[in-house]
Enzyme design. Structure first.
Site, short mmCIF file in Angstrom:
data_model
loop_
_atom_site.label_atom_id
_atom_site.label_comp_id
_atom_site.label_asym_id
_atom_site.label_seq_id
_atom_site.Cartn_x
_atom_site.Cartn_y
_atom_site.Cartn_z
N ASP A 1 32.92 40.92 39.03
CA ASP A 1 34.17 39.96 39.22
C ASP A 1 34.67 39.63 37.44
O ASP A 1 35.27 38.65 37.30
CB ASP A 1 34.12 38.91 39.69
CG ASP A 1 34.35 39.14 41.28
OD1 ASP A 1 34.97 40.28 41.54
OD2 ASP A 1 34.48 38.34 42.09
N ALA A 2 33.80 40.17 36.45
CA ALA A 2 34.28 39.58 35.12
C ALA A 2 35.60 40.47 34.68
O ALA A 2 35.81 41.40 35.26
CB ALA A 2 32.99 39.93 34.14
#
Lengths: 376, 600
Positions: free
Chosen positions: B218-219
């Site tokens: 999720d970066a």
């Protein structure tokens, strides 16, 4: 092939493996080199002095345990039988609880029966049967205050019983009643004339659970096919009596109640049972824990001949250090008990030294210098 | 006979309840009586409830008669021309409000097409089932409700243009997004709520691909060029307040540059930014430990005010300083009075926040992420037409979460950006996906939204075509600059002498019990000792009784309170926490004797 020289140095399991892998016509010099290399590798794998094996074992079992908590209490595949699995089961084993929530047995059978001969019959005969299972109807005749039991004759036949035999058995297990056997029924009549109806009803409820045949404590039986042989799985255990049956393969039949195993088969069997049961749960969860960690825990639980759980009454109570005991559970109790006898803590183990902020005697903290005095 | 209750009180009976209800309703729709009256017929128990009381939750729906909505094209035209209003529709009985009870009798169609002969009402819009924030999630009928919910919650944390008078306000802990934009893909709720007057995000070019693994878990990766051009810049405001409090005995706080003889005087350097009145000047750059408002207070206890000392050096320092780890510029100084007539100084600090690694961003579909890498513009992948993405989003975020609306918005905004119009993404009523794709194709792009991209570092073409388009991204209020903390040394707690906890107290992160176990498992004995040295103390121990001895600094010698001076006293090094444990054991009457032994 293992070379003579290494016969005593290498464990049997590795020797067997070598025998299998290395071709028969390998030259002697080559064999020697292989064996030497294997021995070197084996020595490398050994735990080094100062390794914190206990703590590593605890963490190696504990960490996967955190992942188990969510998926517990589902049925372990065997139809109709509810089995405690997952974390609750591990806790049960490692705590060394006397009354486990789902005692079970796996009964292996001797040759003709293991192929499936009379399997259903054997199973039903093992099962503990109570009167209510063999009866069609149990009723109270109010007018002449008797209890009438109509029997299920087919069931009796399977159980190898007839009405007269059953009546005799029931006569022994009840008091103060005339037991009369008819064709397919048995009636109970109180001996004294003025027995209250209330009591008769109470007796009726009691009669329902009177043991009539089978092996006590075996509540449920389930024959299943394992590979190409039949195995009977039971809910409820009675290892002693099951092992005395002549159609049972006594070498492989087990139960999951560790205390029963100790009583019947001894502490070594119990140690193995703990290992098997814990690995079973861990494998069922799809987790991967090295068996040696479980073996260490199991050894710790069994090493003095009795089973001790990993609790403050079991393994922890055997610790020599007061501070270590106090840091587990109920610290004040432990400190007060220690003060009553003036105990001394030698600060030889890990937790005490962490508490005092001293180097822990493990790994790099273990070795110390010893010097010999030069004689003058 | 049907019992009739008005506001839950029995008032009588009626013969034919169905006819009664019908006449009531038709009279209400003719505005013969208040439209706030609701009637509920409980057929099961043969009762009628008429409610006109306060506090009922009610909602508007369109009335349907004979399978047709009463709202006709004619009305719609009139509304567009502003000839009639909402109130007129209610007066004409086209819209009515139902309460929870009357809803039980209604059969409400979701869309006009769903109307059957039994239908009694029609939703004004299917979207009405959502609240304001949820309606702002475009295409949300294509996404699981859990994600829509997250998307709507995320929007509440977005930085934006929250109030036009923000320069005059003294809000605590707020941020303003520097260059906010109205979203290209919008819903009808954006128009209703005048979203373009207070937007809270920016339209970015987004590519869904990986980039050296820096967008795992999720970066997100952002383009340094875009950052330098102003993406996600915000200004953070925080006020500092000081008040001249009055105490009993006519004593009062004084806002001034403190005298050097005041108790607790800081260094002269810390006061350098104060003007003569003791208040900092606007546009002063401040950092850690700088004083914003200088203040002195009277002594805490009046009893300590004895005749020997001068009153002036008894005053103590009580200036407002900037919190540990913060910096900024003084934006605005306000000198005023509070309700009690005390002098009140409010100083607003401002700090520009440029996106950095660790700042949190999100799309409107519950796809939040933290910046994992900021890549130079030159190293970003580029398309044949020279477009580089502002933001790279990881494809692994899509399959398990099933946020299809996220993907559709990307295409929709791409079409909108290329054709120069806003795209309607209203839930249940959006422009069809097919139409958007066709339009994209007509403009010379692939209808599935993918483009051939080239590696920004090597110039090589990526074999896979990359899904790329525009999206509305929001910067969330969780910024690393407000959260980052660590310590090597610093303040300790009074009782335990262990390090303080928490960012505000300059604390670090605790090395807990399980972390300790890993040290032991590695056999790193000395490292473990060093880590736990934070409360290390050296205490003198009497070797006779094994209890704490005392070292007399004046006489330079040790003695034992129990055994006197004729005893061997040795210093040992232990954790202070252990000394406390010994004290506690002593307190419940147990004698913990330490037997000392030479280690070597």
């Amino acid at each position: 092939m293992a070379v003579e020289e290494y016969k005593d140095k290498l464990p049997l399991k590795i020797q067997e493996e070598l025998n299998e892998i290395i071709p028969k016509n390998t030259a002697k010099s080559k064999l020697n080199m292989i064996n030497e290399q294997v021995y070197k590798e084996y020595m490398k794998m050994k735990v080094e002095p100062g390794e914190g094996v206990g703590l590593v074992a605890a963490e190696s079992i504990g960490e996967p345990g955190t992942q188990m908590t969510l998926n517990t209490f589902h049925f372990a595949g065997v139809a109709e039988m509810n089995v405690t699995v997952g974390l609750p089961r591990i806790i049960e084993i490692l705590d060394g609880s006397k009354a486990i929530s789902t005692p079970m047995m796996e009964i292996y059978l001797k040759s003709p029966y293991s192929k499936g001969k009379n399997i259903k019959e054997l199973a039903t005969n093992i099962k503990e049967t109570t009167l209510k299972e063999a009866a069609k109807e149990i009723s109270v005749n109010i007018s002449n205050s008797t209890i009438e039991i109509t029997l299920n004759m087919e069931k009796l036949k399977i159980l190898n019983l007839n009405v007269a035999k059953l009546a005799k058995q029931l006569n022994e297990s009840t008091k103060g009643f005339h037991v009369k056997a008819a064709d397919d029924s048995i009636s109970f009549k109180p001996r004294s004339k003025n027995t209250e109806l209330n009591e008769i009803f109470k007796l009726k409820e009691k009669l329902k659970d009177v043991y009539i045949s089978g092996i006590k404590r075996i509540k449920q039986v389930l024959p299943v096919k394992r590979g190409d042989e039949f195995v009977i799985i039971t809910a409820g255990t009675n290892l002693h009596e099951i092992l005395s049956l002549d159609f049972v393969d006594t070498t492989r039949t087990t139960c999951n109640d560790i205390y029963e195993i100790v009583e019947v088969l001894g502490i070594e069997a119990a140690r193995q049972t703990i290992i098997n049961e814990v690995s079973k749960v861990i494998d069922a969860q799809g987790l991967n824990v090295d068996i040696r960690h479980i073996m260490l825990v199991s050894d710790l639980m069994c090493h003095n001949g009795n089973i001790k759980g990993i609790t403050r009454y079991g393994v922890i109570s055997e610790k020599s250090s007061i501070l270590a005991k106090a840091s587990f559970e109920t610290p004040i109790k432990h400190i007060i008990n220690a003060s009553l006898v003036g105990e001394e803590d030698k600060l030889n183990s890990v937790i005490e030294n962490v508490m005092l902020n001293q180097p822990v005697p493990i790994g790099t903290g273990l070795p110390s210098l010893v010097s010999r005095k030069v004689p003058e | 006979m049907t019992e009739v209750y008005l506001n839950s009180k029995f008032i009588g009976t009626v013969e034919d309840s169905t006819a009664f209800v019908e006449s009531m309703l038709s009279e209400r729709r003719k505005s013969k009586f208040s439209n706030s009256l609701n009637i509920f017929s409980d057929k099961e128990n043969d009762m009628l409830f008429i409610e006109a009381s306060k506090g009922r939750l009610r909602r508007p729906v369109l009335v349907v008669k004979e399978g047709k909505s009463l709202l006709t094209e004619k009305h719609k035209a009139q509304i567009t021309k502003k000839e009639i209003s909402w109130g007129d529709l209610i007066d004409q009985g086209i819209i009515e409000y139902l309460d929870a009870a009357e809803e039980e009798n209604a059969y409400i169609a979701f869309r006009e097409g769903d109307i059957t002969p039994e239908t009694t009402h029609l939703e004004i819009s299917p979207m009405i089932i959502f609240g304001l924030c949820t309606s702002l999630v475009p295409f949300s009928n294509h996404t699981p409700p859990t994600r829509v919910n997250m998307g709507s919650k995320n929007q509440k944390q977005a930085l934006g243009f929250y109030a036009a008078n923000f320069l005059l306000r003294m809000d605590m802990d707020v941020s303003i997004l520097e260059t906010p934009q109205a979203p290209i893909v919008e819903s009808i709720m954006h128009k209703i709520s005048n979203y373009d007057k207070h937007p809270s995000g920016q339209n970015l070019v987004v590519a869904i691909m990986s980039y050296k693994g820096y967008n795992m878990e999720d970066a997100i990766i952002i383009n340094r060029g875009s950052v330098e051009r102003g993406i996600g810049r915000s200004t953070y405001f925080r006020p500092a307040v000081a008040e001249e409090l009055r105490y009993s005995g006519g004593l009062i706080d004084e806002i001034c540059v403190p005298d050097k003889d005041v108790k607790g005087y800081r260094s002269e350097k810390d006061y350098r930014l104060l003007e003569e009145d003791g208040i900092i000047y606007p546009e002063a750059k401040i950092k850690e430990d700088d004083v914003i408002i200088g203040k002195t207070s009277p002594p805490r206890f009046l009893s300590s005010l004895d005749e020997y000392s001068l009153a002036s050096n008894l005053r103590r320092e009580s200036s407002s300083t900037i919190k540990h780890g913060e910096k900024g510029v003084v934006d605005f100084v306000l000198i005023t009075e509070n309700e009690e007539g005390n002098k009140l100084i409010q100083v607003r600090l401002r700090d520009q926040r440029i996106p950095e690694i660790g700042d949190k961003f999100t799309s409107r579909h519950g796809q939040k992420g933290v910046v994992g890498l900021i890549v130079d513009h030159a190293d970003m992948p580029f398309s044949a037409s020279g477009i580089t993405p502002d933001l790279i989003f990881s494809p692994h975020g899509i399959p398990s979460r099933m946020t299809i609306s996220h993907l559709i918005e990307l295409i929709g905004a791409k079409v909108g950006a290329l054709s120069g119009r806003f795209i309607d993404g209203t839930t249940f009523d959006s422009e069809p996906e097919k139409a958007l794709r066709d339009e994209l194709l007509r403009m010379g792009f692939r209808e599935n939204g993918t483009e051939t991209l080239y590696n920004g570092e090597t110039g090589e073409m990526f074999e896979t075509r990359i899904y790329i388009g525009n999206m509305y991204y929001l910067k969330l209020r969780h910024m690393v600059a407000n959260k980052i903390h660590s310590r090597g040394r610093g303040p300790i707690q009074l009782l335990t002498r262990q390090p303080t906890e928490g960012r505000a107290l300059e604390g670090g992160l605790r090395l807990g019990e399980m972390e300790k176990d890993t040290f032991v498992a590695h056999g790193a004995s000395m490292l473990l000792k060093e880590r736990f040295d934070s409360d290390r103390t050296v205490v003198p121990i009497c070797e006779t009784c094994g209890l704490l001895a005392v070292y007399d600094e004046f006489k330079k010698r040790s003695f034992c309170p129990m055994c006197g001076e004729n005893t061997e006293v040795s210093n040992i090094e232990i954790a202070y926490a252990f000394k406390l444990l010994l004290d506690e054991i002593k307190s419940f009457g147990i004698y913990p004797q330490l037997k000392l032994k030479n280690k070597y």
